[in-house]
Structures are given as structure tokens and as C-alpha cells.
Design an enzyme around this catalytic site. Structure first.
Site, PDB file in Angstrom:
ATOM      1  N   GLY A  72      70.035 -38.204 -66.263  1.00  9.40           N
ATOM      2  CA  GLY A  72      69.802 -39.632 -66.431  1.00  9.40           C
ATOM      3  C   GLY A  72      68.716 -40.198 -65.527  1.00  9.40           C
ATOM      4  O   GLY A  72      68.634 -41.409 -65.334  1.00  9.40           O
ATOM      5  N   HIS A 106      65.590 -40.433 -55.278  1.00  9.75           N
ATOM      6  CA  HIS A 106      66.181 -41.637 -54.683  1.00  9.75           C
ATOM      7  C   HIS A 106      67.689 -41.518 -54.794  1.00  9.75           C
ATOM      8  O   HIS A 106      68.211 -41.051 -55.792  1.00  9.75           O
ATOM      9  CB  HIS A 106      65.693 -42.896 -55.398  1.00  9.75           C
ATOM     10  CG  HIS A 106      65.776 -42.832 -56.885  1.00  9.75           C
ATOM     11  ND1 HIS A 106      64.853 -42.154 -57.657  1.00  9.75           N
ATOM     12  CD2 HIS A 106      66.697 -43.319 -57.746  1.00  9.75           C
ATOM     13  CE1 HIS A 106      65.190 -42.239 -58.923  1.00  9.75           C
ATOM     14  NE2 HIS A 106      66.312 -42.938 -59.010  1.00  9.75           N
TER      15      HIS A 106
HETATM   16  P1  5GP Z   1      67.174 -43.380 -62.015  1.00 11.92           P
HETATM   17  O1  5GP Z   1      67.464 -43.803 -63.416  1.00 11.92           O
HETATM   18  O2  5GP Z   1      65.847 -42.665 -61.934  1.00 11.92           O
HETATM   19  O3  5GP Z   1      68.275 -42.641 -61.343  1.00 11.92           O
HETATM   20  O4  5GP Z   1      67.060 -44.721 -61.173  1.00 11.92           O
HETATM   21  C1  5GP Z   1      65.950 -45.559 -61.187  1.00 11.92           C
HETATM   22  C2  5GP Z   1      66.418 -46.893 -60.713  1.00 11.92           C
HETATM   23  O5  5GP Z   1      65.293 -47.662 -60.372  1.00 11.92           O
HETATM   24  C3  5GP Z   1      67.197 -47.693 -61.767  1.00 11.92           C
HETATM   25  O6  5GP Z   1      68.489 -47.998 -61.289  1.00 11.92           O
HETATM   26  C4  5GP Z   1      66.343 -48.935 -61.967  1.00 11.92           C
HETATM   27  O7  5GP Z   1      67.095 -50.109 -62.177  1.00 11.92           O
HETATM   28  C5  5GP Z   1      65.532 -48.998 -60.693  1.00 11.92           C
HETATM   29  N1  5GP Z   1      64.248 -49.646 -60.856  1.00 11.92           N
HETATM   30  C6  5GP Z   1      63.378 -49.476 -61.892  1.00 11.92           C
HETATM   31  N2  5GP Z   1      62.278 -50.231 -61.687  1.00 11.92           N
HETATM   32  C7  5GP Z   1      62.472 -50.901 -60.517  1.00 11.92           C
HETATM   33  C8  5GP Z   1      61.668 -51.838 -59.783  1.00 11.92           C
HETATM   34  O8  5GP Z   1      60.568 -52.214 -60.156  1.00 11.92           O
HETATM   35  N3  5GP Z   1      62.198 -52.295 -58.610  1.00 11.92           N
HETATM   36  C9  5GP Z   1      63.425 -51.904 -58.153  1.00 11.92           C
HETATM   37  N4  5GP Z   1      63.838 -52.430 -57.001  1.00 11.92           N
HETATM   38  N5  5GP Z   1      64.194 -51.017 -58.813  1.00 11.92           N
HETATM   39  C10 5GP Z   1      63.722 -50.522 -59.978  1.00 11.92           C
END
Ligand code: 5GP
Length: 112
Positions: free
Chosen positions: A91, A98
């Protein structure tokens, strides 16, 4: 590859930054899935958890240490969850590792 999170680290995109040191930055997720939802991001650009190298082991520990310290500072003494999504099936959407930290609500198991 330059990602959104590299731009946040360089202050080219705004974010609600909670903490920063020479190795990591932590900021609130833009689409929070819990009353507390922040990300701990290493400044080193590692695409996925599967790309973690032996030399990154101390950094991985620092990410976890920072996560629990900030969770407590943000009022998650009752508990919290950490998640690192890895690759497509995991996902992951941003390819710069992160750690999600979520708290101040009851979590359920298994995750969807
Ligand atoms: P992943 O899906 O890769 O585990 O998590 C990526 C996370 O980054 C998601 O929870 C999403 O909401 C967050 N995210 C995406 N774009 C931005 C942004 O521009 N700023 C912040 N603070 N979070 C973001």
C-alpha cells in the site's frame, strides 16, 4: 528519484513539521487516519523498506526511537500504532520510506 518528501525536507512544499534533526524529519500527515497521525521520514532517500541496507540499521533505530518519543509528546500515552507500507502490495504511495504513527483512537486488527 526526487519525491514529495524530498520537497518537504527542502521546504519547497509546506508541511506541519513537528520535529527535525540531522537524520529525520517528522510532520503531520495531510490526510490523517487518526486524531494523531504523523510521519517520521529519514532525510536519506531510501525508496522502500526492502531497499534498507546494513548501513541503514542505526537510522532505522533512530526512526523508531523518534516515533515513540513524539507519540508520547503528542498525547498517545495510552498507545499508538506504527506502520511502514512497503511497495505496491503493502500500500505504499510515496517511494521515500516513512513510518506512520497513529494514535488517540482504538486501533483494530487485522489491518485492511
Ligand atoms: P504511504 O501510502 O506511502 O504509506 O503514505 C504516504 C502518506 O503521505 C499518506 O498517508 C498521505 O496522506 C501522505 N501525504 C501525501 N501527500 C502529502 C503531502 O503533501 N503532505 C503531507 N504532510 N502528507 C502527504
Amino acid at each position: 528519484m526526487d519525491t514529495l518528501f524530498d520537497k518537504i525536507i527542502r521546504r519547497e512544499i509546506p508541511a506541519k513539521i513537528i520535529y527535525e534533526d540531522d537524520q529525520v524529519i517528522a510532520f503531520h500527515d495531510i490526510a490523517p487516519q487518526a486524531p494523531v497521525h504523523f510521519l517520521v521520514v529519514p532525510k536519506k532517500a531510501i525508496a522502500t523498506l526492502a531497499d534498507l541496507a546494513q548501513e541503514d540499521v542505526p537510522l532505522a533505530g533512530h526512526i523508531l526511537y523518534t516515533a515513540q518519543r513524539l507519540a508520547k509528546e503528542l498525547g498517545c500515552e495510552k498507545g499508538f500504532r506504527v506502520v511502514m507500507n512497503c511497495n505496491e502490495d503493502g500500500g505504499q504511495t510515496v517511494y521515500h520510506i516513512h513510518l506512520h504513527v497513529l494514535g488517540q483512537r482504538q486501533m483494530t486488527w487485522p489491518p485492511g
